[in-house]
Design a protein around this motif. Structure first.
Motif, PDB file in Angstrom:
ATOM      1  N   GLN A 259     -32.061 -32.759  42.543  1.00 31.49           N
ATOM      2  CA  GLN A 259     -33.025 -33.624  42.635  1.00 31.49           C
ATOM      3  C   GLN A 259     -34.067 -34.085  43.226  1.00 31.49           C
ATOM      4  O   GLN A 259     -35.271 -34.147  42.903  1.00 31.49           O
ATOM      5  CB  GLN A 259     -31.972 -34.971  42.066  1.00 31.49           C
ATOM      6  CG  GLN A 259     -31.555 -35.168  41.011  1.00 31.49           C
ATOM      7  CD  GLN A 259     -31.260 -37.042  41.067  1.00 31.49           C
ATOM      8  OE1 GLN A 259     -30.802 -37.537  41.903  1.00 31.49           O
ATOM      9  NE2 GLN A 259     -30.595 -37.124  39.878  1.00 31.49           N
ATOM     10  N   LEU A 260     -33.696 -33.835  44.402  1.00 30.73           N
ATOM     11  CA  LEU A 260     -34.517 -33.695  45.963  1.00 30.73           C
ATOM     12  C   LEU A 260     -35.688 -32.607  45.160  1.00 30.73           C
ATOM     13  O   LEU A 260     -36.666 -32.015  45.522  1.00 30.73           O
ATOM     14  CB  LEU A 260     -34.590 -33.516  46.773  1.00 30.73           C
ATOM     15  CG  LEU A 260     -33.628 -34.673  47.503  1.00 30.73           C
ATOM     16  CD1 LEU A 260     -32.912 -34.314  48.964  1.00 30.73           C
ATOM     17  CD2 LEU A 260     -34.863 -35.266  48.193  1.00 30.73           C
ATOM     18  N   GLN A 261     -35.115 -30.749  45.096  1.00 27.98           N
ATOM     19  CA  GLN A 261     -35.838 -30.238  44.831  1.00 27.98           C
ATOM     20  C   GLN A 261     -36.552 -30.010  43.348  1.00 27.98           C
ATOM     21  O   GLN A 261     -37.988 -29.541  43.845  1.00 27.98           O
ATOM     22  CB  GLN A 261     -34.722 -28.908  44.909  1.00 27.98           C
ATOM     23  CG  GLN A 261     -34.145 -28.575  46.111  1.00 27.98           C
ATOM     24  CD  GLN A 261     -32.825 -27.210  45.801  1.00 27.98           C
ATOM     25  OE1 GLN A 261     -31.822 -27.408  44.737  1.00 27.98           O
ATOM     26  NE2 GLN A 261     -32.884 -26.037  46.921  1.00 27.98           N
ATOM     27  N   PHE A 262     -36.701 -30.469  43.166  1.00 28.24           N
ATOM     28  CA  PHE A 262     -37.522 -30.656  40.649  1.00 28.24           C
ATOM     29  C   PHE A 262     -38.634 -31.962  41.289  1.00 28.24           C
ATOM     30  O   PHE A 262     -39.095 -31.222  41.037  1.00 28.24           O
ATOM     31  CB  PHE A 262     -36.375 -31.450  40.245  1.00 28.24           C
ATOM     32  CG  PHE A 262     -35.621 -30.138  39.732  1.00 28.24           C
ATOM     33  CD1 PHE A 262     -36.346 -29.102  39.740  1.00 28.24           C
ATOM     34  CD2 PHE A 262     -34.315 -30.418  38.998  1.00 28.24           C
ATOM     35  CE1 PHE A 262     -35.640 -28.514  37.992  1.00 28.24           C
ATOM     36  CE2 PHE A 262     -33.523 -29.457  38.594  1.00 28.24           C
ATOM     37  CZ  PHE A 262     -34.168 -27.888  38.710  1.00 28.24           C
ATOM     38  N   LYS A 263     -38.050 -32.529  42.522  1.00 28.12           N
ATOM     39  CA  LYS A 263     -39.414 -33.762  42.789  1.00 28.12           C
ATOM     40  C   LYS A 263     -40.424 -33.317  43.791  1.00 28.12           C
ATOM     41  O   LYS A 263     -41.542 -32.607  43.686  1.00 28.12           O
ATOM     42  CB  LYS A 263     -38.858 -34.894  43.427  1.00 28.12           C
ATOM     43  CG  LYS A 263     -39.835 -35.711  43.931  1.00 28.12           C
ATOM     44  CD  LYS A 263     -38.771 -36.915  44.667  1.00 28.12           C
ATOM     45  CE  LYS A 263     -40.148 -38.262  45.076  1.00 28.12           C
ATOM     46  NZ  LYS A 263     -41.421 -37.389  45.602  1.00 28.12           N
ATOM     47  N   ALA A 264     -39.663 -31.987  44.919  1.00 33.44           N
ATOM     48  CA  ALA A 264     -40.536 -31.471  45.612  1.00 33.44           C
ATOM     49  C   ALA A 264     -41.080 -30.183  44.871  1.00 33.44           C
ATOM     50  O   ALA A 264     -42.665 -30.332  45.126  1.00 33.44           O
ATOM     51  CB  ALA A 264     -39.548 -31.061  47.082  1.00 33.44           C
TER      52      ALA A 264
ATOM     53  N   ARG B 227     -44.834 -34.114  53.051  1.00 30.90           N
ATOM     54  CA  ARG B 227     -44.055 -33.291  52.136  1.00 30.90           C
ATOM     55  C   ARG B 227     -42.955 -32.721  52.313  1.00 30.90           C
ATOM     56  O   ARG B 227     -41.354 -32.906  52.423  1.00 30.90           O
ATOM     57  CB  ARG B 227     -44.189 -33.559  50.818  1.00 30.90           C
ATOM     58  CG  ARG B 227     -45.415 -34.737  49.922  1.00 30.90           C
ATOM     59  CD  ARG B 227     -44.688 -34.387  48.459  1.00 30.90           C
ATOM     60  NE  ARG B 227     -45.874 -33.264  48.308  1.00 30.90           N
ATOM     61  CZ  ARG B 227     -47.072 -32.834  47.838  1.00 30.90           C
ATOM     62  NH1 ARG B 227     -48.476 -33.566  48.135  1.00 30.90           N
ATOM     63  NH2 ARG B 227     -47.359 -31.855  47.352  1.00 30.90           N
TER      64      ARG B 227
ATOM     65  N   ARG C  43     -42.475 -30.899  41.360  1.00 30.60           N
ATOM     66  CA  ARG C  43     -43.385 -31.240  40.521  1.00 30.60           C
ATOM     67  C   ARG C  43     -44.182 -31.750  41.533  1.00 30.60           C
ATOM     68  O   ARG C  43     -45.684 -31.171  41.287  1.00 30.60           O
ATOM     69  CB  ARG C  43     -42.714 -31.874  40.148  1.00 30.60           C
ATOM     70  CG  ARG C  43     -43.445 -33.568  39.181  1.00 30.60           C
ATOM     71  CD  ARG C  43     -42.533 -34.144  38.190  1.00 30.60           C
ATOM     72  NE  ARG C  43     -41.409 -35.316  39.584  1.00 30.60           N
ATOM     73  CZ  ARG C  43     -41.023 -35.244  39.064  1.00 30.60           C
ATOM     74  NH1 ARG C  43     -40.257 -34.576  38.058  1.00 30.60           N
ATOM     75  NH2 ARG C  43     -40.378 -36.064  40.547  1.00 30.60           N
ATOM     76  N   ASP C  44     -43.590 -32.075  42.424  1.00 34.65           N
ATOM     77  CA  ASP C  44     -45.069 -32.666  43.022  1.00 34.65           C
ATOM     78  C   ASP C  44     -46.040 -31.531  44.124  1.00 34.65           C
ATOM     79  O   ASP C  44     -47.442 -31.851  44.247  1.00 34.65           O
ATOM     80  CB  ASP C  44     -44.441 -33.233  44.722  1.00 34.65           C
ATOM     81  CG  ASP C  44     -44.033 -35.177  44.300  1.00 34.65           C
ATOM     82  OD1 ASP C  44     -44.370 -35.068  42.982  1.00 34.65           O
ATOM     83  OD2 ASP C  44     -43.000 -35.133  45.581  1.00 34.65           O
TER      84      ASP C  44
ATOM     85  N   GLN D  27     -27.573 -34.400  43.800  1.00 39.80           N
ATOM     86  CA  GLN D  27     -29.090 -35.359  44.558  1.00 39.80           C
ATOM     87  C   GLN D  27     -29.836 -34.187  44.970  1.00 39.80           C
ATOM     88  O   GLN D  27     -30.243 -34.334  45.359  1.00 39.80           O
ATOM     89  CB  GLN D  27     -28.548 -36.111  45.761  1.00 39.80           C
ATOM     90  CG  GLN D  27     -27.355 -37.503  45.186  1.00 39.80           C
ATOM     91  CD  GLN D  27     -26.775 -38.102  46.239  1.00 39.80           C
ATOM     92  OE1 GLN D  27     -26.858 -37.629  47.709  1.00 39.80           O
ATOM     93  NE2 GLN D  27     -26.606 -40.082  46.228  1.00 39.80           N
TER      94      GLN D  27
ATOM     95  N   PHE E  77     -38.796 -34.387  53.072  1.00 38.59           N
ATOM     96  CA  PHE E  77     -38.268 -33.344  51.813  1.00 38.59           C
ATOM     97  C   PHE E  77     -36.743 -32.362  53.118  1.00 38.59           C
ATOM     98  O   PHE E  77     -35.627 -32.770  52.515  1.00 38.59           O
ATOM     99  CB  PHE E  77     -38.685 -31.839  51.146  1.00 38.59           C
ATOM    100  CG  PHE E  77     -36.997 -31.459  50.719  1.00 38.59           C
ATOM    101  CD1 PHE E  77     -37.522 -31.399  49.470  1.00 38.59           C
ATOM    102  CD2 PHE E  77     -37.086 -30.205  50.814  1.00 38.59           C
ATOM    103  CE1 PHE E  77     -35.921 -30.538  48.396  1.00 38.59           C
ATOM    104  CE2 PHE E  77     -36.201 -29.370  50.807  1.00 38.59           C
ATOM    105  CZ  PHE E  77     -35.532 -29.245  49.611  1.00 38.59           C
TER     106      PHE E  77
END
Length: 189
Positions: A36-41, A81, A43-44, A33, A85
């Motif tokens: 996934q949070l790090q990849f989303k951050a 963000r 990407r954003d 998890q 995060f």
């Protein structure tokens, strides 16, 4: 007569192995998890940077550059963000710690019952005159249980204080952000 029951020992070892597997599974799920949070951050953040470069490349005159420069001084979505995060990471840490504490607590209770059963068996089969030693052993066991419970309570209180401190710290810079203040006050009640 034997005080040790090999079947109980084997059952306890199996329970410990199951506990270790459950804890490992929880840790791996939490790491997944977090990734996934790090990849989303990431990407954003990358998208925001590309959008900033696109805006810069679209500037054609000094007035457009001044407008772009003024927009850069406004509070950015990136800061919001980042705060979100951090809240999500903190929630993940707290949930993981809570789940592991629940798992280990039940195992400790089971182990305590087994030790108490062993002490009772030992005291029933102890030779005459050894009552003071058995009583001292029982007293030491009870004191160890009290110390463990106190340590659990202190750890929970420390986690609660850290959580409320984090919520207060993450809400302070985001006071202008809608809804940021409501989260911090709900955890302090």
């Amino acid at each position: 007569m034997s005080f040790f029951n090999p079947e109980k020992l084997q059952t306890a070892q199996k329970a410990n192995l199951d506990l270790l597997q459950q804890i490992s599974g929880k840790v791996f799920a939490s790491v997944e998890q977090l990734s996934q949070l790090q990849f989303k951050a990431l990407r954003d953040s990358t998208e925001e940077h590309f959008e900033g470069v696109r805006k810069l490349l679209s500037v054609r005159d000094p007035q457009g550059f001044a407008e772009l420069q003024a927009s850069l001084t406004q509070p950015s979505a990136q800061g919001e963000r980042l705060a979100e995060f951090n809240r999500q990471v903190q929630a993940l840490i707290v949930d993981t710690q809570s789940d592991i504490a629940k798992l280990t607590s039940s195992q400790v209770e089971s182990g305590t019952r087994q030790v108490e059963e062993f002490v009772e068996t030992l005291s029933k089969n102890a030779p005459a005159g050894s009552e003071p030693v058995v009583a001292a052993f029982k007293s030491g066991l009870a004191n160890a249980g009290t110390v463990f419970e106190s340590a659990q309570k202190a750890a929970k209180q420390a986690a609660d204080v850290a959580q409320s401190g984090f919520e207060a710290a993450s809400a302070a810079p985001g006071k202008a952000a809608p809804g940021a203040g409501g989260k911090a006050t709900s955890g302090n009640k």
